[in-house]
Design an enzyme around this catalytic site. Sequence first.
Site, PDB file in Angstrom:
ATOM      1  N   ARG A  38       0.925   5.143  12.165  1.00  0.00           N
ATOM      2  CA  ARG A  38       1.273   6.670  12.081  1.00  0.00           C
ATOM      3  C   ARG A  38       0.075   7.213  12.916  1.00  0.00           C
ATOM      4  O   ARG A  38      -0.998   6.287  12.890  1.00  0.00           O
ATOM      5  CB  ARG A  38       0.986   7.151  10.641  1.00  0.00           C
ATOM      6  CG  ARG A  38       2.478   7.405  10.042  1.00  0.00           C
ATOM      7  CD  ARG A  38       2.313   7.627   8.414  1.00  0.00           C
ATOM      8  NE  ARG A  38       1.486   6.641   7.971  1.00  0.00           N
ATOM      9  CZ  ARG A  38       1.337   6.987   6.706  1.00  0.00           C
ATOM     10  NH1 ARG A  38       1.774   7.858   5.876  1.00  0.00           N
ATOM     11  NH2 ARG A  38       0.522   6.151   5.913  1.00  0.00           N
ATOM     12  N   HIS A  53       1.033  -1.052   0.038  1.00  0.00           N
ATOM     13  CA  HIS A  53      -0.142   0.032   0.193  1.00  0.00           C
ATOM     14  C   HIS A  53       1.022   1.215  -0.216  1.00  0.00           C
ATOM     15  O   HIS A  53       0.618   2.160  -0.849  1.00  0.00           O
ATOM     16  CB  HIS A  53      -0.935  -0.195   1.307  1.00  0.00           C
ATOM     17  CG  HIS A  53      -1.757   1.202   1.246  1.00  0.00           C
ATOM     18  ND1 HIS A  53      -2.833   1.375   0.397  1.00  0.00           N
ATOM     19  CD2 HIS A  53      -1.850   2.119   1.928  1.00  0.00           C
ATOM     20  CE1 HIS A  53      -3.504   2.558   0.801  1.00  0.00           C
ATOM     21  NE2 HIS A  53      -2.811   3.000   1.589  1.00  0.00           N
TER      22      HIS A  53
END
Length: 470
Positions: A422, A256
């Site tokens: 993240r 991704h």
Amino acid sequence: MVGVAGVLLVVLAASFTFVYASTGSQLRSQIDRSIHDSALQLRSAIVQRRARSAISVLASAQSYAHSQPYRDSSVLLFVVVPGLGSTSNHPELFGSTREDHEPEQARTQERAQGRLLERPASGYSTRQAPDTGPLRVFETSFRVDGHLAYVGAGEPLATIDHAQEVVRHSFEVAGAAGLVLALLAAYLVGSRVAAPIRRSADVAARIDAGDLTPRIHLPATASSELQVMAEALNHMLDRLAAAFAAQREFIADASHELRTPLTVLRGQIEVMSGGDRADGSLSAAELERVRRLMEAELARLTRLVDDLLVLAQSERADFLHPTPFRLDELVTELWDGLSLIAERDFQIGPLEPLTLSADPDRLAQALRNLARNAIAHTEAPNGLVRIEVSRRGPSTVRITVRDDGPGIPRELRGRVFERFYRTDEARTRRSGGAGLGLAIVRAVAEAHHGSVRVLDEPGRGAALAIDLPL
Ligand SMILES: Nc1ncnc2c1ncn2[C@@H]1O[C@H](COP(=O)(O)OP(=O)(O)O)[C@@H](O)[C@H]1O
Ligand SMILES: [Mg+2]
């Protein structure tokens, strides 16, 4: 099963042979003792009557023999005085009675046997007698009135055959019953022991087919060793499943992350072929914009691939090349270099002169990742990016990178070191990395047998500390 039956048969055969033979020899010696005793008793009975002549010997023998008829004791008693005659408690054997109801042939045979006994000897012998079968005989002699007299006793050996027949029959019955019972027991025990193992083998076969979800469930009755084994296998399957899942997730995340810059690059290539000028070509300004965008995406891509490579290497034994170096010098150089690429308030805190044996390149990479995060979360030009080196105890050195940005929320402090993790705020920004920076910091710290953590400190900003053994 076959083994159990075989062992049982061998044991049965051995004990049968032993019992059969010992029954035979025991009975034989019993018969020998019995006829020996009977003959001596007969002799002493005759001697006690003080017979003076051979005739009176026969007479007293006759009366003794009458008191112990053959049909009661099965012991044949006889006295023979060669030349004078004989007497016996089984007169048919000596042909001295005539029983007319007996067939002529039988009487002839018995008389033949009687004649056989009339040829006396001394000691033990086995003779053929048609009426009783083989006959065990003991004879001994004594002198009376100038004549040699023989006394003897005999017992048919048929009793031994009979006893051995009984033994064999008992063994046949007991052996057959024992064999059936043993096979049944072996089958029951065998299937009880084999069932959990079969179940484990079934699970293994299903796992072999690619499905990691099956687990071994044993009934509570299974032995504790099997329970321990099943637990260990299940635990191993849990870990394998988790490892495979983590790997799949990592590959999905990596793909991704790689796709995003590739998509941007393709978009820019399409922009270039579209063109904003009349002849289909790009204006110089537009070309410059596209070039910068593509360069930025290529830089992202390169960093991503580099980071993935570092993480893959971190699992190998030769990840580190340790060498002694001055940690304070490395930190100073690093912070001097950072001031060239970003405008922040770079500070170096307390800095002990310290020689560390570690991999300086990997450590610099980890510290650069921490500094990059601090820069990313602070504002130019006065955002604080500070590094401190201090000893913690006699054998640990702590390198802390702190900033005065928004800090890392307490509930995320455990997760920020995960690969590709993240914060939501970082995700919405296009700047910054793919969430591998702190994962690399952790990999480097752990490869050095150290650790990294987010410090829980009051006030604004984040403080991340690497602890390394000295
Ligand atoms: N000094 C910091 N202040 C605030 N948040 C931080 C700091 N360092 C890391 N983080 C957060 O931790 C997350 C993981 O960091 P990192 O592994 O370096 O990934 P990234 O590629 O986003 O930099 C990031 O999403 C970031 O928002
Ligand atoms: Mg980062």
